[in-house]
Write a protein that holds these residues in place. Structure first.
Motif, PDB file in Angstrom:
ATOM      1  N   SER A 104       0.859  -1.183   0.000  1.00 49.46           N
ATOM      2  CA  SER A 104       0.000   0.000   0.000  1.00 49.46           C
ATOM      3  C   SER A 104       0.897   1.235   0.000  1.00 49.46           C
ATOM      4  O   SER A 104       2.107   1.142  -0.211  1.00 49.46           O
ATOM      5  N   ALA A 142      -3.957  -2.449   3.771  1.00 46.68           N
ATOM      6  CA  ALA A 142      -4.495  -1.102   3.566  1.00 46.68           C
ATOM      7  C   ALA A 142      -3.501  -0.058   4.054  1.00 46.68           C
ATOM      8  O   ALA A 142      -2.462  -0.372   4.641  1.00 46.68           O
ATOM      9  N   ASP A 143      -3.838   1.205   3.826  1.00 44.45           N
ATOM     10  CA  ASP A 143      -2.941   2.295   4.210  1.00 44.45           C
ATOM     11  C   ASP A 143      -2.826   2.476   5.718  1.00 44.45           C
ATOM     12  O   ASP A 143      -1.933   3.182   6.181  1.00 44.45           O
ATOM     13  N   ASN A 144      -3.733   1.873   6.494  1.00 41.23           N
ATOM     14  CA  ASN A 144      -3.624   1.944   7.954  1.00 41.23           C
ATOM     15  C   ASN A 144      -2.953   0.703   8.539  1.00 41.23           C
ATOM     16  O   ASN A 144      -2.883   0.548   9.755  1.00 41.23           O
ATOM     17  N   SER A 188      -9.752  -1.858  -0.016  1.00 37.06           N
ATOM     18  CA  SER A 188      -9.649  -0.424  -0.287  1.00 37.06           C
ATOM     19  C   SER A 188      -8.516   0.195   0.519  1.00 37.06           C
ATOM     20  O   SER A 188      -8.071  -0.349   1.530  1.00 37.06           O
ATOM     21  N   ARG A 189      -8.056   1.358   0.078  1.00 40.28           N
ATOM     22  CA  ARG A 189      -6.927   2.021   0.737  1.00 40.28           C
ATOM     23  C   ARG A 189      -7.211   2.337   2.200  1.00 40.28           C
ATOM     24  O   ARG A 189      -6.319   2.267   3.049  1.00 40.28           O
ATOM     25  N   ASP A 190      -8.475   2.707   2.514  1.00 37.07           N
ATOM     26  CA  ASP A 190      -8.798   3.075   3.891  1.00 37.07           C
ATOM     27  C   ASP A 190      -9.129   1.869   4.763  1.00 37.07           C
ATOM     28  O   ASP A 190      -9.397   2.019   5.954  1.00 37.07           O
ATOM     29  N   LYS A 192     -11.738  -0.035   4.682  1.00 36.42           N
ATOM     30  CA  LYS A 192     -13.159  -0.137   5.050  1.00 36.42           C
ATOM     31  C   LYS A 192     -13.989  -0.915   4.032  1.00 36.42           C
ATOM     32  O   LYS A 192     -15.122  -1.285   4.325  1.00 36.42           O
ATOM     33  N   SER A 216     -17.494   0.146   7.390  1.00 32.90           N
ATOM     34  CA  SER A 216     -17.675   1.421   8.083  1.00 32.90           C
ATOM     35  C   SER A 216     -18.935   1.335   8.938  1.00 32.90           C
ATOM     36  O   SER A 216     -19.641   0.319   8.952  1.00 32.90           O
ATOM     37  N   SER A 244      -6.679   4.272  -7.059  1.00 37.98           N
ATOM     38  CA  SER A 244      -6.447   5.367  -6.109  1.00 37.98           C
ATOM     39  C   SER A 244      -7.676   6.249  -5.927  1.00 37.98           C
ATOM     40  O   SER A 244      -7.834   6.890  -4.884  1.00 37.98           O
ATOM     41  N   GLY A 246     -10.708   5.118  -5.763  1.00 37.81           N
ATOM     42  CA  GLY A 246     -11.742   4.325  -5.114  1.00 37.81           C
ATOM     43  C   GLY A 246     -12.521   3.425  -6.049  1.00 37.81           C
ATOM     44  O   GLY A 246     -13.277   2.564  -5.583  1.00 37.81           O
TER      45      GLY A 246
END
Length: 387
Positions: A104, A142-144, A188-190, A192, A216, A244, A246
């Protein structure tokens, strides 16, 4: 405003008249610069200058990926994160029978296909170890730093999402008689949203179903967090990816489908090739394919098509290059490799590099400049500039 523009024009005119020779020199220099730039961006390079040359002891099965303008080297014994000059940033030892990787923006996930462990790394080293409840088929990060894993045990598929500390966020079972056989997931990147591509046969007809899950607060209101699904008859879609912006891209054997970024994703666009889809290419912002198609004169050509993340076509180009490995770099270049040849195509349609090597070429990575790359050959890593 008109008076100000006139005054500015008069000042420029006076400067040119007073400094005529200087102005002519500047104009000539600009013309020369423009000609040089035009030639450089349309030129096909066949040679290169070596900026850094590093000998390496390669284990069998070593693979390489870019991460934050450095290189991740990984194999069944461990992973190494190194700078372009060879300086070691970190290394992580492990024992994996079939190592996989997902990257990511901020994290690298290293996992064992058939195992139950995922190592979550960033620029400084290991940030978490995620253990799954069952053997992993594929995993995404993911990014987190949270990890989504598709697993299988005794003919039942399972999904798990765990945070970077390994704590379970969500899980579920996918039974063949209800959902088909899952073949890929996208995260997804977030962290969720999760999409699952599954294949099933109903009433003698093969179909792919893309299922969308939302974790979410809004998705918690839906049964099993399921917010939508879409079926494709007579179609196998073995690979899906969140872009990127979505959007979700689903790559099929007869089409490429684009779903929009919404709570209940909708089919936004379908791209049908004029011929075959032989290979797919993508990064976070672009995607495409290479395939054979027949023109109006009845001549069969190999074509490369590249699209933006929303589906607008940016490149439609006939190519004659052979390859056994094809992929897209983060700067949108398309790399085609055989054992001892390499070709780099720019997204503008220019063939930037066409070269042959004495030894085997394993991977080409982007190194930050228009002509700057990393060439990885057996036992050697070179930072180069095309010339």
């Amino acid at each position: 405003m008109q008076d100000q523009l006139m005054n500015a024009f008069e000042r420029v005119r006076d400067f040119v008249l007073k400094h005529k020779k200087l102005s002519i020199g500047v104009c000539v220099a600009l013309v020369v610069l423009l000609v040089w730039y035009t030639i450089s961006i349309f030129y096909t390079y066949t040679d290169y200058t070596i900026k850094n040359d590093l000998s390496m002891e390669d284990s069998e099965g070593s693979a390489y990926e870019s991460f934050h303008n450095n290189i991740v080297k990984y194999n069944s014994d461990g992973a190494f994160y190194i700078k372009k000059n060879g300086d070691l940033i970190w290394n992580e030892a492990y024992d994996m029978s079939s190592p996989g990787i997902d990257i990511s923006n901020d994290y690298v996930a290293l996992y064992d296909r058939g195992g139950t462990t995922v190592y979550v790394m960033n620029d400084t080293g290991k940030k978490g170890t995620v253990s799954t409840s069952r053997p992993i088929l594929t995993a995404c990060v993911a990014d987190n730093g949270s990890v989504a894993a598709l697993m299988n045990q005794q003919d039942v598929s399972y999904l798990e999402i765990r945070d970077i500390e390994g704590e379970l966020i969500a899980s579920g079972e996918l039974h063949v008689e209800n959902s088909g056989i899952p073949i890929d997931i996208a995260f997804s990147r977030d962290g969720k949203k999760l999409a699952v591509s599954s294949v099933s046969v109903k009433s003698g007809t093969l179909q792919t179903v893309i299922a969308f899950y939302d974790f979410s607060s809004s998705g918690q209101k839906r049964e099993d967090n399921l917010v939508g699904n879409y079926s494709f008859a007579d179609m196998v879609m073995p690979q899906i990816k969140y872009m990127s912006n979505g959007n979700l891209i689903a790559f099929g054997d007869g089409e490429i489908a684009i779903f929009n970024d919404s709570f209940e994703p909708k089919l936004k666009k379908e791209i049908f090739p004029k011929g075959t889809i032989d290979s797919i290419i993508y990064n976070d912002d672009h995607f495409g394919y290479v395939g054979s198609e027949t023109n109006d004169e009845g001549i069969t050509l190999k074509k490369m098509h590249v699209y933006g993340e929303s589906g607008w076509e940016k490149l439609d180009k006939a190519i004659d290059d052979s390859y056994t490995l094809i992929y897209m770099l983060e700067n949108d270049d398309v790399v085609m490799l055989t054992d001892k040849t390499a070709v780099i195509h720019g997204i503008s349609g220019v063939k930037k590099f066409d070269g042959e090597f004495e030894g085997s070429i394993v991977k080409i990575l982007y190194s930050g400049g228009y002509k700057d790359y990393i060439f990885i050959q057996n036992g050697m890593m070179q930072e180069v500039r095309l010339r």
